[in-house]
Design an enzyme around this catalytic site. Sequence first.
Site, PDB file in Angstrom:
ATOM      1  N   THR B  15       0.827  -1.210   0.000  1.00 14.09           N
ATOM      2  CA  THR B  15       0.000   0.000   0.000  1.00 14.09           C
ATOM      3  C   THR B  15       0.862   1.260   0.000  1.00 14.09           C
ATOM      4  O   THR B  15       0.718   2.120  -0.881  1.00 14.09           O
ATOM      5  CB  THR B  15      -0.919   0.006   1.240  1.00 14.09           C
ATOM      6  OG1 THR B  15      -1.652  -1.216   1.254  1.00 14.09           O
ATOM      7  CG2 THR B  15      -1.878   1.183   1.190  1.00 14.09           C
ATOM      8  N   VAL B 134       6.166   7.489  12.534  1.00 14.50           N
ATOM      9  CA  VAL B 134       5.264   7.993  13.585  1.00 14.50           C
ATOM     10  C   VAL B 134       4.394   9.101  12.990  1.00 14.50           C
ATOM     11  O   VAL B 134       4.909  10.045  12.396  1.00 14.50           O
ATOM     12  CB  VAL B 134       6.032   8.579  14.786  1.00 14.50           C
ATOM     13  CG1 VAL B 134       5.072   8.928  15.919  1.00 14.50           C
ATOM     14  CG2 VAL B 134       7.118   7.629  15.274  1.00 14.50           C
ATOM     15  N   ILE B 138       2.061  13.378   8.998  1.00 13.56           N
ATOM     16  CA  ILE B 138       2.195  14.601   9.796  1.00 13.56           C
ATOM     17  C   ILE B 138       3.664  14.985   9.946  1.00 13.56           C
ATOM     18  O   ILE B 138       4.468  14.151  10.346  1.00 13.56           O
ATOM     19  CB  ILE B 138       1.624  14.411  11.216  1.00 13.56           C
ATOM     20  CG1 ILE B 138       0.200  13.881  11.152  1.00 13.56           C
ATOM     21  CG2 ILE B 138       1.689  15.709  12.015  1.00 13.56           C
ATOM     22  CD1 ILE B 138      -0.345  13.461  12.510  1.00 13.56           C
ATOM     23  N   ASP B 203       1.374  -0.888  18.905  1.00 10.64           N
ATOM     24  CA  ASP B 203       1.764   0.044  17.839  1.00 10.64           C
ATOM     25  C   ASP B 203       2.080   1.414  18.436  1.00 10.64           C
ATOM     26  O   ASP B 203       3.094   2.043  18.117  1.00 10.64           O
ATOM     27  CB  ASP B 203       0.602   0.151  16.829  1.00 10.64           C
ATOM     28  CG  ASP B 203       0.843   1.204  15.780  1.00 10.64           C
ATOM     29  OD1 ASP B 203       1.580   0.923  14.813  1.00 10.64           O
ATOM     30  OD2 ASP B 203       0.300   2.316  15.921  1.00 10.64           O
ATOM     31  N   LYS B 207       5.797   3.515  18.519  1.00  8.66           N
ATOM     32  CA  LYS B 207       5.956   4.902  18.063  1.00  8.66           C
ATOM     33  C   LYS B 207       6.466   5.784  19.199  1.00  8.66           C
ATOM     34  O   LYS B 207       7.271   6.687  18.990  1.00  8.66           O
ATOM     35  CB  LYS B 207       4.631   5.425  17.517  1.00  8.66           C
ATOM     36  CG  LYS B 207       4.181   4.738  16.225  1.00  8.66           C
ATOM     37  CD  LYS B 207       2.730   5.076  15.908  1.00  8.66           C
ATOM     38  CE  LYS B 207       2.276   4.479  14.595  1.00  8.66           C
ATOM     39  NZ  LYS B 207       0.800   4.565  14.447  1.00  8.66           N
ATOM     40  N   GLY B 304      -2.173   5.637   6.280  1.00  8.40           N
ATOM     41  CA  GLY B 304      -2.781   5.685   4.952  1.00  8.40           C
ATOM     42  C   GLY B 304      -1.743   5.750   3.860  1.00  8.40           C
ATOM     43  O   GLY B 304      -0.631   6.220   4.055  1.00  8.40           O
TER      44      GLY B 304
END
Lengths: 427, 427
Positions: B15, B134, B138, B203, B207, B304
């Site tokens: 992906t 992480v 962003i 998860d 991070k 994503g």
Amino acid sequence: MANKEVNIGLIGFGTIGSGVVETFNLNQSIIEDKVKRKVNLKKVVDLDIETDRGVKIDPEKLSTDVNDILEDPDIDIVIELIGGYQPALKFILTAISKGKHVVTANKALLAKHWEEVMETAGENQVRIGFEASVGGGIPLLKPLNESLAANKIEAIYGIINGTANYILTKMADEQQDFHEVLKEAQDKGYAEADPTFDIEGHDTAQKLIILTKLGFGVYVKQEKFHVEGITRITLDDIEYAKELGCCIKHLAISTINDGELDVRVHPTMVDNKHLLASVNDVFNGVYIIGDVVGHVMMYGPGAGMMPTASAVVGDCMDIIEEMGRPITYGPPETRVTRIKNIDEMESKYYMRFAVMDKPGVLHAISEILSDLDISVDSFNQKGHEEGKFVPIFLVTHQATEKNIREAVKRIEKLETIKDEVLFIRLL
Amino acid sequence: MANKEVNIGLIGFGTIGSGVVETFNLNQSIIEDKVKRKVNLKKVVDLDIETDRGVKIDPEKLSTDVNDILEDPDIDIVIELIGGYQPALKFILTAISKGKHVVTANKALLAKHWEEVMETAGENQVRIGFEASVGGGIPLLKPLNESLAANKIEAIYGIINGTANYILTKMADEQQDFHEVLKEAQDKGYAEADPTFDIEGHDTAQKLIILTKLGFGVYVKQEKFHVEGITRITLDDIEYAKELGCCIKHLAISTINDGELDVRVHPTMVDNKHLLASVNDVFNGVYIIGDVVGHVMMYGPGAGMMPTASAVVGDCMDIIEEMGRPITYGPPETRVTRIKNIDEMESKYYMRFAVMDKPGVLHAISEILSDLDISVDSFNQKGHEEGKFVPIFLVTHQATEKNIREAVKRIEKLETIKDEVLFIRLL
């Protein structure tokens, strides 16, 4: 200059300048560990070196003669924090011409003299650090220019003036009117004695010029775009916004669509679910939309002695670490074909007017709106008093600014309307 | 390598890998303009090169042989996007040993093998880009590591798992219980078929290890700190939080106080006025507190295909531009004297238990609490039914985790208590 000590000269020992001195006092060792060099704040120049700033500094570092920095060949980086256009511009250009890197928080100067400063810097292969010029301590320009560099930026919009945001927040929270809150903000030091610059949107516009350059590669002069302040917002507007599940924020907006750039500064209704609605008090928050990343937001203290100093010293460290990097700010200008006029924008609009409460008045208004293809989504009249003026609030469906302005002109001509009509765009 | 074309090899055409290919398809010219070089995504390696990923790629670039990247001396940067520990670690170490820079989104690998990867990179003078590991797209690690470099970081806390945040948001918004929402999240592709990793906090913990290293200079293994998931949160907890003007968020927290580092992952009650309360759905938001800057927050899509690709390609561009920079991640470790145990933390606590509705029961509980110096701030019992079990909710004043845990142990031993006692820390 590997392993050589780096010398920094600071011009301007005011609030931010004192913050910079204090930052070195606090974190000299952290700073040197990070850049793996000795870093020496060698000289601090100001016209007044007598007043106690409340920060520790070796008196031998103080001078009233700017040439102690500009003419010192050992100084690698000049921090300019005197603000305003002159003599700041002269000092910056001289520093650049002597091969010194420059760090500045001076948004007014960059917004007006961007091309001259950047071209001179390019010719002399020095870097200009200006993270502190927009959003104070918030990491904003560097993320925009570097972290998001793989994106075509599609929109930048946000709250970038703490004074205006403080006023709008307090009006909403404490039901105080504009002038009361402004006075309180002045007492607290959040607003200047002459607040025009902040509340009429000029400060926001200057910062938006810098954001627009970094996001879209285009330098747009302030005369070229619509800038509207917050002085006409009343408690009634804020109350009605609340009823709509919204708040009123003063936004800087820069978006691109099909090569057409849309730049503007104005009060905007923001849905309470939008994160910007939660950016309150003196805080700033800026949304950036990129074609790859989607939406991101940076939030934090948009002004103040220490936050701004954090960005200034961060820029110095960046310059020390990045001497060899190619110098680019923003993408090339090729994406922008045209800069849009405010008349062309489309939005839902909030309108407020005071009308004479008598039969036929609303009909006259609705005829004007319908003539101009403006349809009404919601409508509210506060109180009824036959023969007196009562406030009316309405929100339109999507309409063009041009038609809204024409409607306002026609409505203001009606004898049954008192005062100017206010309109606010919805986000 | 000035002006030489830069060649990139991508291992992993899943992906995120497809997002990287698509980013180059979309923005090749923007990318090259920015770094002032030709940039060539030269080779894409995956075990499966037959399945159509829906992105355009020259079939000649595809290969199933990882050595087409690792052994190609022309490849400057290797992007690792296969995830997991092996063979990812082997590929990364081989790339490094061949002098290739590495970009990865692999938080599991970095959290577990940080020291080996970074030491090997240091020895070979190559850079590791891991912004995507992480917070997805962003800008987070770069602002923390660079923009805020003049600060002593005091705290990092936020929402860094989109799946857990989606579940908590939907539970609150739509009054659905945990299992319903989880199923819906799985149907929508927001949660894995086996969701353990996200909902139990692993998860988030991985991070947080990376954030802690960058913020405080300390590499803390996951076994060393408290990690608690969201599986025990019920609709009742969320409803009661609402009554308190709060919401429940799954937070990663790392703070320092007098040299003592406090690292933990757990559900936390957050006041609705706090900006993190407005970070909803799959979005992430991270607060960083620095001694100079104060509070800043970064917000955006934490996962994503395209957002993560934005960070991966941004890292590649950074590496191309910064070949000459000293390689440092985070401050030196000297500020941390000790890593705190969860038992030592102090907070207000929310507690929930099911008690038998009969005389004397509450007295037994309040005796336990008072014995342990825990005083109650607010208390709520849902319904009354003599002889049946009814849920009780309470919020304590400031108390230590050690005493809360002891209280829970004692309360759970009471015959009049059904099920485990749940407690949630307040922010």
